[in-house]
Scaffold this motif. Sequence first.
Motif, PDB file in Angstrom:
ATOM      1  N   GLY B 372       0.847  -1.193   0.000  1.00 53.77           N
ATOM      2  CA  GLY B 372       0.000   0.000   0.000  1.00 53.77           C
ATOM      3  C   GLY B 372       0.879   1.238   0.000  1.00 53.77           C
ATOM      4  N   LYS B 373       0.705   2.104   1.025  1.00 55.55           N
ATOM      5  CA  LYS B 373       1.510   3.324   1.084  1.00 55.55           C
ATOM      6  C   LYS B 373       2.707   3.162   2.010  1.00 55.55           C
ATOM      7  CE  LYS B 373      -2.472   6.287   0.659  1.00 55.55           C
ATOM      8  NZ  LYS B 373      -3.304   7.154   1.502  1.00 55.55           N
ATOM      9  N   ASP B 374       2.884   1.946   2.584  1.00 51.03           N
ATOM     10  CA  ASP B 374       3.926   1.741   3.592  1.00 51.03           C
ATOM     11  C   ASP B 374       5.088   0.914   3.067  1.00 51.03           C
ATOM     12  OD1 ASP B 374       2.529   3.167   5.435  1.00 51.03           O
ATOM     13  OD2 ASP B 374       1.678   1.412   6.449  1.00 51.03           O
ATOM     14  N   ASN B 375       6.259   1.182   3.652  1.00 50.06           N
ATOM     15  CA  ASN B 375       7.417   0.325   3.439  1.00 50.06           C
ATOM     16  C   ASN B 375       7.558  -0.532   4.678  1.00 50.06           C
ATOM     17  OD1 ASN B 375       8.703   1.143   0.822  1.00 50.06           O
ATOM     18  ND2 ASN B 375       8.469   3.144   1.803  1.00 50.06           N
ATOM     19  N   LYS B 376       6.868  -1.669   4.673  1.00 53.91           N
ATOM     20  CA  LYS B 376       6.745  -2.486   5.879  1.00 53.91           C
ATOM     21  C   LYS B 376       8.026  -3.245   6.168  1.00 53.91           C
ATOM     22  CE  LYS B 376       2.369  -2.622   7.636  1.00 53.91           C
ATOM     23  NZ  LYS B 376       2.397  -1.192   7.959  1.00 53.91           N
ATOM     24  N   LEU B 377       8.353  -3.294   7.450  1.00 54.80           N
ATOM     25  CA  LEU B 377       9.530  -4.018   7.896  1.00 54.80           C
ATOM     26  C   LEU B 377       9.389  -5.507   7.594  1.00 54.80           C
ATOM     27  CD1 LEU B 377      12.162  -3.921   9.703  1.00 54.80           C
ATOM     28  CD2 LEU B 377      10.659  -4.627  11.555  1.00 54.80           C
ATOM     29  N   VAL B 378      10.410  -6.071   6.950  1.00 60.32           N
ATOM     30  CA  VAL B 378      10.422  -7.508   6.704  1.00 60.32           C
ATOM     31  C   VAL B 378      11.454  -8.167   7.605  1.00 60.32           C
ATOM     32  CG1 VAL B 378      10.846  -9.325   4.993  1.00 60.32           C
ATOM     33  CG2 VAL B 378       9.773  -7.195   4.295  1.00 60.32           C
ATOM     34  N   GLY B 379      12.569  -7.511   7.793  1.00 62.81           N
ATOM     35  CA  GLY B 379      13.626  -8.053   8.647  1.00 62.81           C
ATOM     36  C   GLY B 379      14.824  -7.125   8.617  1.00 62.81           C
ATOM     37  N   VAL B 380      15.919  -7.574   9.229  1.00 62.67           N
ATOM     38  CA  VAL B 380      17.133  -6.782   9.216  1.00 62.67           C
ATOM     39  C   VAL B 380      18.035  -7.341   8.115  1.00 62.67           C
ATOM     40  CG1 VAL B 380      19.131  -6.026  10.540  1.00 62.67           C
ATOM     41  CG2 VAL B 380      16.916  -6.294  11.664  1.00 62.67           C
ATOM     42  N   ALA B 381      18.383  -6.502   7.155  1.00 65.50           N
ATOM     43  CA  ALA B 381      19.238  -6.969   6.054  1.00 65.50           C
ATOM     44  C   ALA B 381      20.659  -7.201   6.563  1.00 65.50           C
ATOM     45  CB  ALA B 381      19.227  -5.960   4.910  1.00 65.50           C
ATOM     46  N   VAL B 382      21.204  -6.210   7.255  1.00 63.50           N
ATOM     47  CA  VAL B 382      22.520  -6.363   7.882  1.00 63.50           C
ATOM     48  C   VAL B 382      22.481  -5.672   9.237  1.00 63.50           C
ATOM     49  CG1 VAL B 382      25.002  -5.974   7.704  1.00 63.50           C
ATOM     50  CG2 VAL B 382      23.657  -6.246   5.623  1.00 63.50           C
ATOM     51  N   LYS B 383      22.949  -6.372  10.269  1.00 63.62           N
ATOM     52  CA  LYS B 383      22.988  -5.764  11.609  1.00 63.62           C
ATOM     53  C   LYS B 383      24.244  -4.928  11.745  1.00 63.62           C
ATOM     54  CE  LYS B 383      21.011  -7.020  15.522  1.00 63.62           C
ATOM     55  NZ  LYS B 383      19.699  -6.471  15.279  1.00 63.62           N
ATOM     56  N   LYS B 384      24.124  -3.775  12.398  1.00 60.80           N
ATOM     57  CA  LYS B 384      25.269  -2.923  12.741  1.00 60.80           C
ATOM     58  C   LYS B 384      26.263  -2.782  11.585  1.00 60.80           C
ATOM     59  CE  LYS B 384      24.512  -2.854  17.485  1.00 60.80           C
ATOM     60  NZ  LYS B 384      23.158  -2.319  17.130  1.00 60.80           N
ATOM     61  N   LEU B 385      25.776  -2.282  10.476  1.00 57.60           N
ATOM     62  CA  LEU B 385      26.629  -2.123   9.293  1.00 57.60           C
ATOM     63  C   LEU B 385      27.416  -0.815   9.384  1.00 57.60           C
ATOM     64  CD1 LEU B 385      27.442  -3.231   6.499  1.00 57.60           C
ATOM     65  CD2 LEU B 385      25.572  -1.906   5.529  1.00 57.60           C
ATOM     66  N   ALA B 386      28.731  -0.944   9.298  1.00 59.47           N
ATOM     67  CA  ALA B 386      29.590   0.245   9.301  1.00 59.47           C
ATOM     68  C   ALA B 386      30.061   0.527   7.881  1.00 59.47           C
ATOM     69  CB  ALA B 386      30.779   0.030  10.221  1.00 59.47           C
ATOM     70  N   ASP B 387      30.064   1.799   7.506  1.00 60.85           N
ATOM     71  CA  ASP B 387      30.621   2.176   6.211  1.00 60.85           C
ATOM     72  C   ASP B 387      32.133   1.953   6.265  1.00 60.85           C
ATOM     73  OD1 ASP B 387      30.074   4.054   3.651  1.00 60.85           O
ATOM     74  OD2 ASP B 387      31.987   4.568   4.563  1.00 60.85           O
ATOM     75  N   PRO B 388      32.728   1.430   5.179  1.00 59.75           N
ATOM     76  CA  PRO B 388      34.175   1.158   5.243  1.00 59.75           C
ATOM     77  C   PRO B 388      35.021   2.426   5.330  1.00 59.75           C
ATOM     78  CG  PRO B 388      33.310   0.744   3.034  1.00 59.75           C
ATOM     79  CD  PRO B 388      32.130   0.964   3.921  1.00 59.75           C
ATOM     80  N   ALA B 389      34.435   3.575   5.025  1.00 57.64           N
ATOM     81  CA  ALA B 389      35.128   4.867   5.169  1.00 57.64           C
ATOM     82  C   ALA B 389      36.482   4.870   4.475  1.00 57.64           C
ATOM     83  CB  ALA B 389      35.285   5.230   6.652  1.00 57.64           C
ATOM     84  N   ARG B 390      36.494   4.324   3.258  1.00 58.63           N
ATOM     85  CA  ARG B 390      37.762   4.292   2.514  1.00 58.63           C
ATOM     86  C   ARG B 390      38.289   5.717   2.330  1.00 58.63           C
ATOM     87  NH1 ARG B 390      35.668  -0.478   0.383  1.00 58.63           N
ATOM     88  NH2 ARG B 390      33.958   0.659  -0.562  1.00 58.63           N
ATOM     89  N   GLY B 391      39.541   5.891   2.609  1.00 61.82           N
ATOM     90  CA  GLY B 391      40.189   7.186   2.378  1.00 61.82           C
ATOM     91  C   GLY B 391      40.102   8.146   3.552  1.00 61.82           C
ATOM     92  N   CYS B 392      39.469   7.729   4.660  1.00 62.39           N
ATOM     93  CA  CYS B 392      39.349   8.636   5.810  1.00 62.39           C
ATOM     94  C   CYS B 392      40.569   8.503   6.710  1.00 62.39           C
ATOM     95  CB  CYS B 392      38.084   8.332   6.599  1.00 62.39           C
ATOM     96  SG  CYS B 392      37.970   9.254   8.150  1.00 62.39           S
ATOM     97  N   ARG B 393      41.252   9.623   6.926  1.00 60.40           N
ATOM     98  CA  ARG B 393      42.389   9.613   7.863  1.00 60.40           C
ATOM     99  C   ARG B 393      42.184  10.730   8.869  1.00 60.40           C
ATOM    100  NH1 ARG B 393      45.298   8.316   3.212  1.00 60.40           N
ATOM    101  NH2 ARG B 393      45.293  10.522   2.706  1.00 60.40           N
ATOM    102  N   MET B 394      42.029  10.354  10.129  1.00 57.76           N
ATOM    103  CA  MET B 394      42.012  11.412  11.164  1.00 57.76           C
ATOM    104  C   MET B 394      42.331  10.848  12.526  1.00 57.76           C
ATOM    105  SD  MET B 394      38.005  12.364  11.578  1.00 57.76           S
ATOM    106  CE  MET B 394      36.725  11.231  11.994  1.00 57.76           C
TER     107      MET B 394
END
Lengths: 288, 394
Positions: B372-394
């Motif tokens: 309908g008008k909702d994006n209903k939850l089906v499940g968790v695709a990936v738990k606690k996903l971190a971006d790889p942050a390629r190129g980040c230096r600090m």
Amino acid sequence: MDFTTFLIQILNSLQYGLLLFLVASGLTLVFGIMGIINLAHGSFYMIGAYLAFALTSLTGNLMLSIALGIPLAFVFGALLEWLLFAHLYKRDHLEQVLLTYGLILIFEELRSLAVGDDVHGVDIPALFSASIPLSDTLSYPVYRILISAVCLLLAAGLWWLMQRTKLGMMIRAGSHDRDMVQALGIDINLLYRTVFALGVVLAALAGMLAAPISSVYPGMGSSVLIISFVIVVIGGIGSVWGALVAALLIGFADTFGKVLLPDLAGLAVYVLMAVVLLWRPEGIFKKG
Amino acid sequence: MQKQQQNKAARMVVALAGLSLATLLPLGAHAAEKIKVGLMLPYTGTYAALGTAITNGFKQYVAEQGGTLAGREVEYFVVDDESDPAKATENANKLVKRDEVDVLVGTVHSGVALAMAKVARDTKTLMIIPNAGADELTGPLCAPNIFRSSFSNWQPGYAMGKVAAEKGHKTAVTLTWKYAAGEEATNGFAKAFEAGGGKVVKQLTLPFPNVEFQALLTEIASLKPEAVYVFFAGGGAVKFVKDYDAAGLKKSIPLYSSGFLTDGTLEAMGGAGEGLLTALHYADGLEVPKDKAFRTAYAMTYKMQPDVYAVQGYDAAQMLKSGLDAVKGGKLDQAAIIKAIGSATVDSPRGAFTLSSAHNPIQDIYLRKAEGKDNKLVGVAVKKLADPARGCRM
């Protein structure tokens, strides 16, 4: 690429090319023959698309909307010529560019005020919404065949008008020597007003036909404007026949470019222009 | 007569007492330095609704804290960025140099956010990004003083690629506009899909904002992949999903996408969007108590349902508060604030999340199905996903 895919991509190329021709043919009349650099030509395409959207919302029928939209576009074009463009024929290109660029900004602002900046969809008329299956996964939409047919008919009609009628002869003569044509007792002002309005109608009609397949969005005129100038230039400025050939070439370059070289999508058209202009600097067909 | 005068005098005393109390109260709040918040968001144009939702979310959190953050009065400086990168540097500079804001909050458009981030880096102004997903912002362009309360384009793409591989698809084709957001999302998809044993046979693109998909749909039909992944949003998303359906492909090849395909567009898609699977860090029907409270309060205040953008605005305010908590009404010591935000656990309506060392949320990416008008939850695709942050230096 198997044969059926190839066939459908040919149909896609023809359809896209013919639709571009419809926009570019109006530009050919105004820029190529009447000598005005009209940057606002793409806006007429956009106005056509929004007109189709607005009228279809009112009437619920795209075909009826187009029937209503054509005379509206003609009157709009004639008024615009009378108010603004009639004063431009004897001005230089810089002034034409300034005025018509200003018109783009005005039309975009007016559109924004009138209907906002949202993207709108227009439904394909139920009568033409079917697809013809060509293999187990591939099919071709009837509406696109309709667009191609309408554009082909208009191309033929336009060629006949320019080459085989007295009106066409006067238009072509007028582009060479306005004063002489006037001296022969022809109302050149009325003639040009009609031709300009015809150019507006062609661009607006292209926008109206494209509305269901390209959706209706702000700034849609500018991308089409650039392609139209490319078509007029590589076709040979002022040649209707050249514009048709150039538009089809671009339809093929864009369609097959998108599929075969996806990383260079959007570049294929300009590569084509470079190649053609190296080969024939004045375009494929010179002004006749 | 005398009684009347006495009565009058008594009322005057009460009124005076009330007045002095009223003036005393804000005095108490003044004890801590005010916090100047620069909201640089789109309030006109295509993204106006998003900018408004982010602002609403931010202000809702501040209102829940009694109109202050960590006991500090909040003063807003608002600029409409018009989603125009050409005006971005000037607008950001205006907030930083003229208004001397303590924190920049913005924006939706990635190009504008990149320019803002440059100003924030150069002037060492604290910045919280409540939407723009450009990978670079928490990648090569990351900085200690720049945080994101939203997502990186890579995240939902990667999650969807993992799901598609888990569903057993062996081949896929990706399609997007040729611009950074689309390429980051489709690359994320390809990465996870191929790691899961699949193969991306072709990555198709078309120029932004071109919506003539016909040639590419023909190509997809002829390639016959087992899955298709796309990244589109707004009007282009509506058009694509309708065309995909009209070409008969929806029946034969499953379509996957980042959540922006179906967020706020399902109604316009009519039936064509029904059943589509997408991945995003927010969904309808989350079993998170915080979300229920958030949705109720938002609907009461703004008379409309919140969306993912409102959540990102809300969380931007939460992140700011955890930073200010660290300096408890004292001087605005930026190093302490940055350290506190970086190590905070944000109690978000999307589910609690923490921040990566590159300052991007480490969050659950949900799998949603359009109903309908909702994006209903089906499940968790990936738990606690971190971006790889390629190129980040600090």
